[in-house]
Write an enzyme that holds these catalytic residues in place. Structure first.
Site, mmCIF file in Angstrom:
data_model
loop_
_atom_site.group_PDB
_atom_site.id
_atom_site.type_symbol
_atom_site.label_atom_id
_atom_site.label_comp_id
_atom_site.label_asym_id
_atom_site.label_seq_id
_atom_site.Cartn_x
_atom_site.Cartn_y
_atom_site.Cartn_z
ATOM 1 N N HIS A 43 0.831 -1.207 0.000
ATOM 2 C CA HIS A 43 0.000 0.000 0.000
ATOM 3 C C HIS A 43 0.868 1.261 0.000
ATOM 4 C CE1 HIS A 43 -3.543 -2.438 0.726
ATOM 5 N NE2 HIS A 43 -4.294 -1.348 0.702
ATOM 6 N N LYS A 77 -9.638 -8.640 8.171
ATOM 7 C CA LYS A 77 -10.290 -8.971 9.435
ATOM 8 C C LYS A 77 -10.052 -7.824 10.402
ATOM 9 C CE LYS A 77 -6.463 -11.597 11.402
ATOM 10 N NZ LYS A 77 -6.013 -12.866 11.943
#
Length: 181
Positions: free
Chosen positions: A38, A103
């Site tokens: 990222h 998650k």
């Protein structure tokens, strides 16, 4: 709660019908990326460089899969904790990413970006990486091979089971999903 079969890349109208608690069986092309990837993607954007995949409609899976056993496209591929991507996710959603998969809870900034850009956050079942990998029919590294398991991969998924955790309306769901592999 509803169940939907969807194909990635996603469109605004796909995401807009989803509500927290819905189950999605996702097929199509998705991409893997964790925090190091990222950061590199955002650095590329800062330098006006071409990205390794199209952001418009993209689904990004937060995973660092294990090596593929013989005869399989990928090893165990369970979700990683999503908050490490929260610094970068709002920018990527503003540029067309429609969904992320991981998650754990997301920051208020990510939840706001989902509302502003018609996005969704899916939860995948933690601890079920071996089972989830059975829904991945192909995997190839497309960027940042030096990151090893955290390289960006293009995955083809078939009926990948997901729970809508945060929708584009600001709703949240942290209940157990009601789906079978």
């Amino acid at each position: 709660m509803a169940t939907y079969n969807m194909t990635a890349p996603l469109k605004d109208e796909d995401v807009a019908k989803l509500h927290a608690g819905d189950v999605v069986k996702l097929s199509g092309t998705i991409y893997t990326a964790r925090d190091a990837a990222h950061k590199r993607l955002c650095d590329m954007l800062d330098n006006n460089e071409e990205l390794p995949f199209e952001l418009q409609g993209a689904v990004i899976y937060y995973v660092g899969p294990s090596p593929a056993p013989e005869g399989r496209p990928i090893g165990s591929a369970g979700p990683t904790t999503s908050y490490r991507m929260d610094t970068y996710a709002p920018r990527l959603h503003s540029l067309g990413v429609k969904a992320s998969v991981g998650k754990g809870k997301r920051s208020p900034e990510v939840r706001k970006a989902l509302q502003e850009h018609t996005g969704v956050y899916f939860g995948a079942t933690g601890g079920a990486g071996a089972l989830l990998s059975q829904c991945i029919t192909s995997a190839k590294i497309i960027a940042f091979e030096d990151l090893g398991p955290e390289a960006i991969r293009e995955l083809t998924v078939d009926n990948f089971p997901l729970l809508v955790v945060n929708d584009s309306y600001g709703e949240e769901q942290y209940a157990k999903p009601n789906f079978k592999f």
